[in-house]
Design a protein around this motif. Structure first.
Motif, PDB file in Angstrom:
ATOM      1  N   ILE A   1       0.846  -1.199   0.000  1.00  0.00           N
ATOM      2  CA  ILE A   1       0.000   0.000   0.000  1.00  0.00           C
ATOM      3  C   ILE A   1       0.879   1.246   0.000  1.00  0.00           C
ATOM      4  N   ASP A   2       1.987   1.167   0.722  1.00  0.00           N
ATOM      5  CA  ASP A   2       2.949   2.275   0.757  1.00  0.00           C
ATOM      6  C   ASP A   2       3.636   2.378  -0.595  1.00  0.00           C
ATOM      7  N   ASP A   3       3.822   3.591  -1.091  1.00  0.00           N
ATOM      8  CA  ASP A   3       4.423   3.797  -2.410  1.00  0.00           C
ATOM      9  C   ASP A   3       5.834   3.222  -2.498  1.00  0.00           C
ATOM     10  N   GLY A   4       6.594   3.375  -1.403  1.00  0.00           N
ATOM     11  CA  GLY A   4       7.953   2.836  -1.407  1.00  0.00           C
ATOM     12  C   GLY A   4       7.967   1.319  -1.492  1.00  0.00           C
ATOM     13  N   GLY A   5       7.107   0.692  -0.723  1.00  0.00           N
ATOM     14  CA  GLY A   5       7.012  -0.764  -0.761  1.00  0.00           C
ATOM     15  C   GLY A   5       6.502  -1.263  -2.100  1.00  0.00           C
ATOM     16  N   PHE A   6       5.524  -0.547  -2.668  1.00  0.00           N
ATOM     17  CA  PHE A   6       4.972  -0.909  -3.974  1.00  0.00           C
ATOM     18  C   PHE A   6       6.051  -0.829  -5.053  1.00  0.00           C
TER      19      PHE A   6
ATOM     20  N   ILE B   1      -5.345  -6.506  -6.181  1.00  0.00           N
ATOM     21  CA  ILE B   1      -5.927  -5.232  -6.617  1.00  0.00           C
ATOM     22  C   ILE B   1      -4.862  -4.135  -6.589  1.00  0.00           C
ATOM     23  N   ARG B   2      -4.068  -4.101  -5.539  1.00  0.00           N
ATOM     24  CA  ARG B   2      -3.026  -3.087  -5.436  1.00  0.00           C
ATOM     25  C   ARG B   2      -1.948  -3.299  -6.499  1.00  0.00           C
TER      26      ARG B   2
ATOM     27  N   LYS C   1      -0.315  -6.044 -14.125  1.00  0.00           N
ATOM     28  CA  LYS C   1      -1.655  -6.229 -14.691  1.00  0.00           C
ATOM     29  C   LYS C   1      -1.603  -7.180 -15.887  1.00  0.00           C
ATOM     30  N   ASP C   2      -0.617  -6.987 -16.757  1.00  0.00           N
ATOM     31  CA  ASP C   2      -0.494  -7.860 -17.926  1.00  0.00           C
ATOM     32  C   ASP C   2      -0.244  -9.310 -17.515  1.00  0.00           C
TER      33      ASP C   2
END
Length: 375
Positions: free
Chosen positions: A282-287, A328-329, A337-338
């Protein structure tokens, strides 16, 4: 056996981290204790707690006691409330409209908690004190604050954790020893939960002491309990969506351990580990960390698919929803997604989880959201 070498790679420094931190904390707290003129520290290793229990401030200066317990909002150093009015961590339990009977009960409970904390210093009584403190951890919301600031108590908890490193590999852990360690971890979770201590716990690198437990692979109950309780401490830290917390777990290579438990752990361990992973991405850095490398992203998607496929025999609504939230995240990333369009588990599309789909409205919404994102 050197506890720091029980596991390899980035986790081999855990024992050294613990030893260095325990030494630094002891030195700091001993310096604070040396300012006081009260009970001899050699006879009572926790002067501040003893002073609270006996209902007197002894001859210790306010600065010395405040140095041990820390400053509490609304109760600055030098203006401490009487011992009978203080709860754990020096927080006043008194209320202007409280009746005497109710206050007496609260005071008695706090006295018991303080006495149990003192008994941690006794090798004979420590195991029972750990068990009782763990059982009573919901009685006072500031118990975590008191544990962190009480002289020597955190060092004892670290010692209890480090002491079982040699039993991890080769596996030699018994259930009583595991229960004792889990009680120490449950108290550590209180510190991780409290708003005034969680960041201090993190900055002291204490969570890394738990990584050797998470790296175990034995499916015996004593090891599973150890993993689950360790995950509880980490879950308490990540649930507040703090970027600094997430960065800590990303940079200390916690993610491989988390993913492994998601893949091969028990159901409860999978639930907690997947929740932690969800909070990380959820965190941008972790993502960014997960999605920036194709091989790492592929590994994550494979493990999430494995978790879904393993639930065919024993569906779990909680785990299914956590996995779906992760997907979803991850679908926010075009490459992810692909890959999901081509390789997402068919069990999310067919009737495998039809009963959960029919009974759980929140799961239906999550599945609809995921499918819309993938179209």
């Amino acid at each position: 056996m050197n506890p720091g070498n029980v596991v390899g790679g980035p986790h081999s420094t855990s024992g050294l981290v613990a030893q260095n931190y325990m030494y630094a904390q002891q030195q700091q707290q001993q310096n604070a204790m040396s300012q006081s003129k009260g009970i001899d520290a050699a006879n009572y290793q926790n002067q501040a707690l003893y002073a609270r229990i006996s209902g007197q401030t002894m001859n210790a200066s306010p600065a010395a006691i405040a140095g041990i317990y820390g400053s509490v909002a609304g109760n600055p150093a030098g203006s401490m409330a009487p011992a009978s009015a203080l709860g754990a961590g020096g927080v006043s339990n008194a209320h202007p409209n409280a009746n005497g009977g109710g206050q007496t009960v609260v005071n008695a409970e706090n006295e018991t908690l303080y006495q149990l904390m003192i008994e941690l210093f006794s090798a004979t009584n420590r195991e029972q004190a750990l068990a009782e403190l763990s059982q009573r951890r919901d009685q006072n919301p500031d118990l975590g604050l008191a544990l962190w600031n009480a002289y020597g108590v955190m060092t004892i908890l670290y010692q209890e954790i480090i002491a079982i490193y040699p039993l991890l590999n080769p596996p030699a852990l018994t259930m009583p020893v595991s229960n004792r360690a889990c009680n120490s971890l449950a108290l550590l979770q209180l510190v991780a939960t409290h708003e005034h201590t969680r960041m201090q716990l993190l900055k002291a690198n204490v969570p890394q002491l738990l990584y050797p437990f998470l790296s175990t692979t034995s499916k015996a109950k004593q090891y599973d309990n150890l993993r689950l309780t360790s995950l509880g401490v980490i879950g308490a830290l990540v649930k507040y969506d703090n970027h600094e917390v997430i960065s800590f777990f990303v940079t200390t290579e916690f993610l491989p351990l988390c993913l492994k438990i998601m893949d091969i752990g028990s159901e409860l361990c999978k639930v907690v580990a997947t929740f932690i992973f969800q909070k990380i991405i959820i965190d941008d850095g972790g993502f960014h960390y997960v999605t920036s490398h194709p091989k790492r992203l592929h590994t994550v998607l494979v493990i999430l698919n494995n978790v879904i496929n393993q639930m065919v025999a024993a569906p779990s609504g909680r785990l299914l929803k956590s996995v779906t939230k992760c997907l979803i995240r991850l679908a926010d990333n075009p490459k992810a997604k692909d890959e999901m369009r081509e390789g997402i588990s068919e069990h999310l599309r067919d009737s495998t989880f039809a009963q959960i789909f029919a009974e759980d409205v929140s799961y239906r919404r999550l599945i609809y959201q995921l499918m819309i994102k993938l179209t």
